[in-house]
Write a protein that holds these residues in place. Structure first.
Motif, short mmCIF file in Angstrom:
data_model
loop_
_atom_site.label_atom_id
_atom_site.label_comp_id
_atom_site.label_asym_id
_atom_site.label_seq_id
_atom_site.Cartn_x
_atom_site.Cartn_y
_atom_site.Cartn_z
N TRP A 511 -2.05 -18.81 -49.91
CA TRP A 511 -0.69 -18.86 -49.86
C TRP A 511 -0.14 -19.96 -51.08
N SER A 512 1.09 -19.85 -51.59
CA SER A 512 1.25 -20.49 -52.51
C SER A 512 3.17 -20.88 -52.51
N VAL A 514 6.28 -20.27 -54.76
CA VAL A 514 6.92 -20.12 -56.25
C VAL A 514 8.28 -20.53 -56.27
N ILE A 521 10.15 -20.10 -52.74
CA ILE A 521 9.60 -18.79 -51.99
C ILE A 521 8.18 -18.81 -51.40
N LEU A 522 7.99 -18.57 -50.30
CA LEU A 522 6.37 -18.56 -49.67
C LEU A 522 5.75 -17.41 -50.05
N HIS A 523 4.71 -17.38 -50.92
CA HIS A 523 3.90 -16.18 -51.02
C HIS A 523 2.83 -16.46 -50.11
N ALA A 557 12.19 -11.72 -45.09
CA ALA A 557 10.94 -11.53 -45.98
C ALA A 557 10.93 -10.32 -46.51
N THR A 558 10.14 -9.95 -47.45
CA THR A 558 9.64 -8.52 -48.03
C THR A 558 8.17 -8.64 -47.51
N VAL A 571 0.81 -8.71 -47.58
CA VAL A 571 1.28 -9.61 -48.32
C VAL A 571 2.79 -9.92 -48.15
N GLN A 573 6.27 -12.29 -48.81
CA GLN A 573 7.12 -13.13 -49.48
C GLN A 573 8.36 -13.56 -48.90
#
Length: 587
Positions: A511-512, A514, A521-523, A557-558, A571, A573
């Motif tokens: 996770w990261s 952005v 935004i949490l990826h 979230a998507t 995945v 986001q």
């Protein structure tokens, strides 16, 4: 016709012959007074000059005309004479009776001298005033070391009046530490040829009682400049010292009480708009250096009080001035050092110098209530947060019950799935409750769900088959609950059908953050590998619906899911909401 002048000369004292020459040439004032002391029979030229009259013009003048108080009989001492120009002059009289030869009636001779200001102040007429003021006089002679005391001084120090004691004996009445201080003070004054004064404790010579005395003195020097002695006054200040001690003790108790209560004390004087800040807490509340002193009303209202609070503070001050004198008001001030707004509460009373007069000063206290108000605000927000969370939790539990029941094939499978989901939900709530910021760490949620399904190393970390890679992320409560449930469903599915169902399977979670949204935004990426071969499920279970619906609806979230043969992948986001600053316990 009879010579009446000769008769007058026989009845009154007069100067003749050699005596007349001495009388006229004397450099001091001389006067001849009749036997009744009411008529000035003659005055020498020196006395006439002192009074501003021509020589010989005072002969036969009534005494009452020459004295300002209109006294008819001349008596010894310092008297106020009336000069020819109408002004007064203080002169000392020494009067001696002079019998006349040949049976003539006796008269008086008066020596009249000017009086300097110091002698006038030390006149006998003023001694009663000194006694009434509680002052005793003393004199010390340098050559003999003898101390002379007036009656009042003797009463204060416990020694007989007069030349009753030597300084070497009297100095033992002072405590050692007091005497050292007194000796240094007097020695310095003597070097500078200046008066001195001190206050000290003293043990009375008569009864050994300790009293507090105030002493003032000045050196006396001879014509050659050497010290010949000292003179001064002494007074008993025991009552004042004791009253000051009681007052200091009361002030100390007040300061301790206000310090423990974190209250600032102030006194504002209305006429000159000046404020005195009485303790350090006032400066701490305002963040103002003590060297700059307190704030007047004008500066406080116009520069440091919040503009929105100025009207109601002004009204409160006006009301207190007009009515009962009690002031209670709150507002916001700009802190001097941090420039931040702080909330204060102020209470005080307007004091009058006399009944019926306008108030002259305001005495009061100030409390910084910023932390208390922020705590109340946080409590209110937490209560609202709790209501919101309970409502969402009940809706989530209802959804879990319904969906679990529809997908379960038996009571046992229903119980297992339901209890697991409730435990996951409970753990997330526990983490949120323990954290003051109402956040949960993403890494902690992953470890909590994955650890029960795999073995761990001795240090408590996950074994190599699970990889967690990402920065520290604190999830706010709004997103922590749905993301925590999503992690639970991913872990459960992996344990039943995916990588965690075999010992060879591996899971990689990364996770990261952005840029974007309020707080980024949490990826989030979940990847499974080396597990059983994966195929697209024939029907959508509760976990799939949660991942798609809950994350999309509650977290905005998507979500992208991929059922690749080599392993399931997801995945997500999710935009992170900003933290509520009101919940921060550090501000």
């Amino acid at each position: 016709m009879e010579d009446t002048g000769e008769e007058d000369r026989r009845a009154a004292p007069h100067a003749t012959g050699l005596h007349e020459t001495i009388f006229a040439a004397a450099s001091i004032g001389l006067a001849l007074i009749d036997a009744d002391g009411k008529i000035l029979c003659d005055a020498n030229p020196c006395l006439c000059r002192l009074l501003g009259y021509a020589p010989g013009s005072l002969a036969g003048a009534p005494v009452s005309r020459l004295l300002t108080d209109r006294t008819q009989v001349l008596t010894p001492g310092i008297r106020r004479w009336r000069r020819a120009d109408g002004n007064g002059i203080d002169l000392r009289l020494t009067i001696t009776q002079t019998p006349q030869a040949g049976g003539a009636e006796a008269g008086f001779v008066a020596v009249v001298e000017p009086v300097d200001a110091d002698e006038l102040v030390r006149a006998e007429q003023n001694r009663d005033a000194l006694v009434a003021a509680g002052l005793g006089e003393w004199r010390w002679e340098a050559e003999s070391g003898q101390v002379s005391l007036s009656r009042r001084a003797g009463q204060i120090l416990g020694y007989p009046a007069g030349r009753s004691a030597r300084w070497s004996a009297m100095q033992t009445g002072f405590l050692a530490e007091d005497y050292a201080r007194i000796h240094q003070s007097v020695a310095t004054a003597l070097v500078q040829r200046e008066p001195w004064e001190f206050e000290s404790r003293f043990t009375r010579g008569s009864d050994g009682m300790e009293v507090a005395i105030g002493v003032r003195g000045e050196p006396v020097f001879g014509s050659d400049g050497t010290l010949t002695g000292m003179v001064g006054i002494v007074r008993n200040v025991t009552r004042r010292v004791e009253a000051q001690k009681v007052l200091r003790e009361r002030e100390q108790r007040l300061r301790v009480a206000t310090s423990l209560a974190s209250l600032g004390i102030f006194e504002w004087h209305l006429l000159d708009d000046a404020a005195i800040w009485e303790n350090e807490r006032m400066f701490e509340i305002f963040g103002r250096p003590q060297a700059e002193g307190g704030l007047g009303k004008g500066e406080f209202l116009n520069r440091f009080l919040h503009p929105e609070d100025r009207p109601h503070v002004r009204r409160a001050i006006t009301k207190a001035l007009r009515e009962d004198g009690i002031l209670k008001v709150s507002g916001r001030i700009r802190h001097f050092e941090t420039d931040a707004w702080r909330s204060i509460e102020m209470a005080g009373r307007f004091e009058r110098d006399a009944p019926g007069r306008l108030p002259s000063r305001l005495i009061g206290v100030v409390a910084d209530v910023t932390d208390r108000l922020q705590a109340q605000e946080r409590q209110t927000l937490l209560i609202r947060e709790l209501h919101h969370r309970v409502k969402n939790t009940l809706a989530t539990v209802q959804a879990i019950v319904g969906s679990t029941a529809r997908t379960a094939t038996s009571i046992d499978s229903f119980y297992e799935a339901f209890v697991g989901r409730i435990k996951s939900l409970s753990h997330t709530h526990s983490v949120l409750t323990e954290d003051t910021w109402q956040t949960a760490k993403l890494h902690g949620l992953l470890v909590n769900e994955l650890t029960p399904y795999i073995e761990t190393e001795e240090d408590g970390s996950l074994e190599d088959r699970v990889t967690l890679d990402g920065p520290e992320v604190d999830l706010p409560s709004d997103v922590a609950v749905p993301i925590g449930m999503a992690i639970h469903e991913l872990t459960t599915n992996a344990a039943k059908y995916g990588a965690l169902s075999t010992r060879q399977g591996r899971i990689s979670v990364s996770w990261s953050i952005v840029p974007g949204g309020e707080a980024g935004i949490l990826h989030f990426a979940w990847r499974e590998s080396e597990g059983p071969r994966v195929s697209v499920p024939s029907r959508q279970g509760f976990g799939s619906r949660l991942l798609q619906r809950v994350l999309t609806t509650q977290v905005q979230a998507t979500v992208h899911s991929e059922y690749a043969p080599e392993g399931f992948r997801l995945v997500m986001q999710a935009p992170l909401p900003d933290r509520n600053a009101a919940l921060n316990p550090l501000v």
